[in-house]
Design an enzyme around this catalytic site. Structure first.
Site, PDB file in Angstrom:
ATOM      1  N   ARG A  47       0.824  -1.215   0.000  1.00  0.00           N
ATOM      2  CA  ARG A  47       0.000   0.000   0.000  1.00  0.00           C
ATOM      3  C   ARG A  47       0.859   1.266   0.000  1.00  0.00           C
ATOM      4  NH1 ARG A  47      -5.173  -1.293   3.892  1.00  0.00           N
ATOM      5  NH2 ARG A  47      -5.828  -3.190   2.855  1.00  0.00           N
ATOM      6  N   ASP A 159     -15.323   9.163   9.435  1.00  0.00           N
ATOM      7  CA  ASP A 159     -14.200   8.269   9.154  1.00  0.00           C
ATOM      8  C   ASP A 159     -12.938   9.124   9.114  1.00  0.00           C
ATOM      9  OD1 ASP A 159     -14.210   5.165   7.878  1.00  0.00           O
ATOM     10  OD2 ASP A 159     -12.361   6.302   7.576  1.00  0.00           O
TER      11      ASP A 159
HETATM   12  C1  LIG Z   1     -13.454  -2.092   7.879  1.00  0.00           C
HETATM   13  S1  LIG Z   1     -14.107  -0.463   7.840  1.00  0.00           S
HETATM   14  C2  LIG Z   1     -15.656  -0.696   8.673  1.00  0.00           C
HETATM   15  C3  LIG Z   1     -16.798  -0.034   7.950  1.00  0.00           C
HETATM   16  C4  LIG Z   1     -18.167  -0.247   8.579  1.00  0.00           C
HETATM   17  N1  LIG Z   1     -18.204   0.244   9.934  1.00  0.00           N
HETATM   18  C5  LIG Z   1     -18.556  -1.711   8.528  1.00  0.00           C
HETATM   19  O1  LIG Z   1     -18.543  -2.401   9.551  1.00  0.00           O
HETATM   20  O2  LIG Z   1     -18.885  -2.189   7.443  1.00  0.00           O
HETATM   21  C6  LIG Z   1     -13.105   0.357   9.106  1.00  0.00           C
HETATM   22  C7  LIG Z   1     -13.099   1.864   8.940  1.00  0.00           C
HETATM   23  O3  LIG Z   1     -12.532   2.445  10.127  1.00  0.00           O
HETATM   24  C8  LIG Z   1     -11.817   3.604   9.745  1.00  0.00           C
HETATM   25  N2  LIG Z   1     -10.834   3.987  10.788  1.00  0.00           N
HETATM   26  C9  LIG Z   1      -9.690   3.339  11.129  1.00  0.00           C
HETATM   27  N3  LIG Z   1      -9.049   4.032  12.091  1.00  0.00           N
HETATM   28  C10 LIG Z   1      -9.798   5.126  12.364  1.00  0.00           C
HETATM   29  C11 LIG Z   1      -9.660   6.225  13.263  1.00  0.00           C
HETATM   30  N4  LIG Z   1      -8.606   6.340  14.092  1.00  0.00           N
HETATM   31  N5  LIG Z   1     -10.626   7.168  13.278  1.00  0.00           N
HETATM   32  C12 LIG Z   1     -11.698   7.065  12.450  1.00  0.00           C
HETATM   33  N6  LIG Z   1     -11.891   6.060  11.572  1.00  0.00           N
HETATM   34  C13 LIG Z   1     -10.952   5.099  11.535  1.00  0.00           C
HETATM   35  C14 LIG Z   1     -11.152   3.192   8.428  1.00  0.00           C
HETATM   36  O4  LIG Z   1     -10.781   4.296   7.639  1.00  0.00           O
HETATM   37  C15 LIG Z   1     -12.228   2.314   7.784  1.00  0.00           C
HETATM   38  O5  LIG Z   1     -12.974   3.023   6.820  1.00  0.00           O
END
Ligand SMILES: C[S@@+](CC[C@H](N)C(=O)[O-])C[C@H]1O[C@@H](n2cnc3c(N)ncnc32)[C@H](O)[C@@H]1O
Length: 292
Positions: A47, A159
């Site tokens: 990445r 996000d």
């Molecule tokens: C796997 S996705 C989950 C999406 C959705 N909640 C679901 O369950 O389908 C995880 C998301 O968490 C976000 N994320 C990770 N670390 C974060 C942080 N410190 N603050 C806010 N968002 C974060 C990532 O950018 C990503 O879009």
């Protein structure tokens, strides 16, 4: 054929040294809370390799130094974070949570409305990725409260990743993803793309109007919300965090939940071993234990 790994013909970017991997792990942890184990090395390599090549840099250390010393606007730090987050999501993912909203929680709220002083529902999709979770919640809300009927219903969807948030607020998805949505809801709440948007479908304004998308790092010391939430969805996010970060975040969520509010976690996430006053009602639906 034998390959000489020391060959000067091999681009340095083909190597992510132990030191470089450690430096990026620390930087990522500091800025996102994401805790990368040793077996995420290939993920970091591929990445971040794209970003390194984009800037025409030779080594991961060059890229690290670029972020630290030559990125005064912070733009590349944002791009690095966007590259490292995992954004897998879908409409109606772990659909038991939406069944819980439609079959249990929303009917109960309606029934209690007579005695309730407010007819407001605030929901937070924390770590919303490309928005499918928030739009699924919006469908459940719209079905339960058609034309709102005097209710003030709002979804905040946040996000850290600016790329996914842009997609979320556009609300445009490839037509293949339509299969995740029950037909009746698809017809009611989405438009099929035409012309240049052929092959895509778009969320209708009646869903978009109740969602506010906002960039936010869950690690930020201050959260901008003024009010508390009836329901917080934070699913498939804390799985990327270590225990300390999980603990801090869950305590902060508790402070932002209404007393009878709910926290929804992803199916493989658990509060096991964390000191919280939340009780698991089953299926990773948590509520503050008032007797604690
Ligand atoms: C796997 S996705 C989950 C999406 C959705 N909640 C679901 O369950 O389908 C995880 C998301 O968490 C976000 N994320 C990770 N670390 C974060 C942080 N410190 N603050 C806010 N968002 C974060 C990532 O950018 C990503 O879009």
């Amino acid at each position: 054929m034998t390959v000489n790994l020391q060959s000067p013909l091999i681009n340095h970017a083909d190597n992510l040294t132990d030191k470089e991997f450690r430096l990026f792990r620390e930087l990522i942890y500091e800025h996102t809370g994401i805790s990368l184990s040793e077996h995420k090395r290939a993920l970091v390599y591929s990445r971040l390799g794209k970003r390194l090549r984009y800037h025409g840099l030779k080594t991961y250390l060059d890229y690290y130094n670029y972020i630290l010393n030559k990125d005064s606007s912070g733009t590349e730090l944002v791009e690095m974070i966007n590259a490292i987050t995992t954004n897998k999501t879908s409409f109606f993912r772990e659909d038991f949570h939406f069944k819980f909203l439609s079959e249990t929680l929303f009917p109960a709220l309606k029934e209690n409305a007579q005695s309730h002083h407010t007819r407001t529902i605030n929901i937070w999709s924390a770590g919303c990725s490309t928005g499918e979770e928030a739009y699924t919640i919006a469908m459940a809300l719209s079905e339960a409260f058609p034309d709102n009927f005097g209710w003030n219903v709002k979804i905040l969807a946040t996000d850290i990743d600016t790329n996914v948030l842009k997609k979320a607020s556009e609300g445009i998805y490839p037509i293949e993803n339509a299969a995740q949505i029950p037909k009746t809801l698809l017809l009611k709440y989405f438009h099929k793309g035409r012309g240049g948007n052929n092959g895509f479908f778009r969320a209708a304004d009646k869903l978009r109007d109740i969602i506010t998308f906002q960039q936010m790092n869950l690690l930020d010391s201050q959260w901008p919300h003024k009010h508390k939430f009836d329901i917080i969805f934070c699913r498939n996010v804390i799985i990327y965090f270590d225990k300390i970060t999980q603990h801090d975040l869950i305590s902060r969520f508790q402070g932002h939940m209404e007393l009878d509010g709910y926290l929804m976690l992803g199916h493989s996430e658990s509060l096991h071993g964390l000191d919280t006053s939340l009780i698991n009602l089953g299926k990773n639906i948590y509520q503050i234990n008032r007797n604690a």
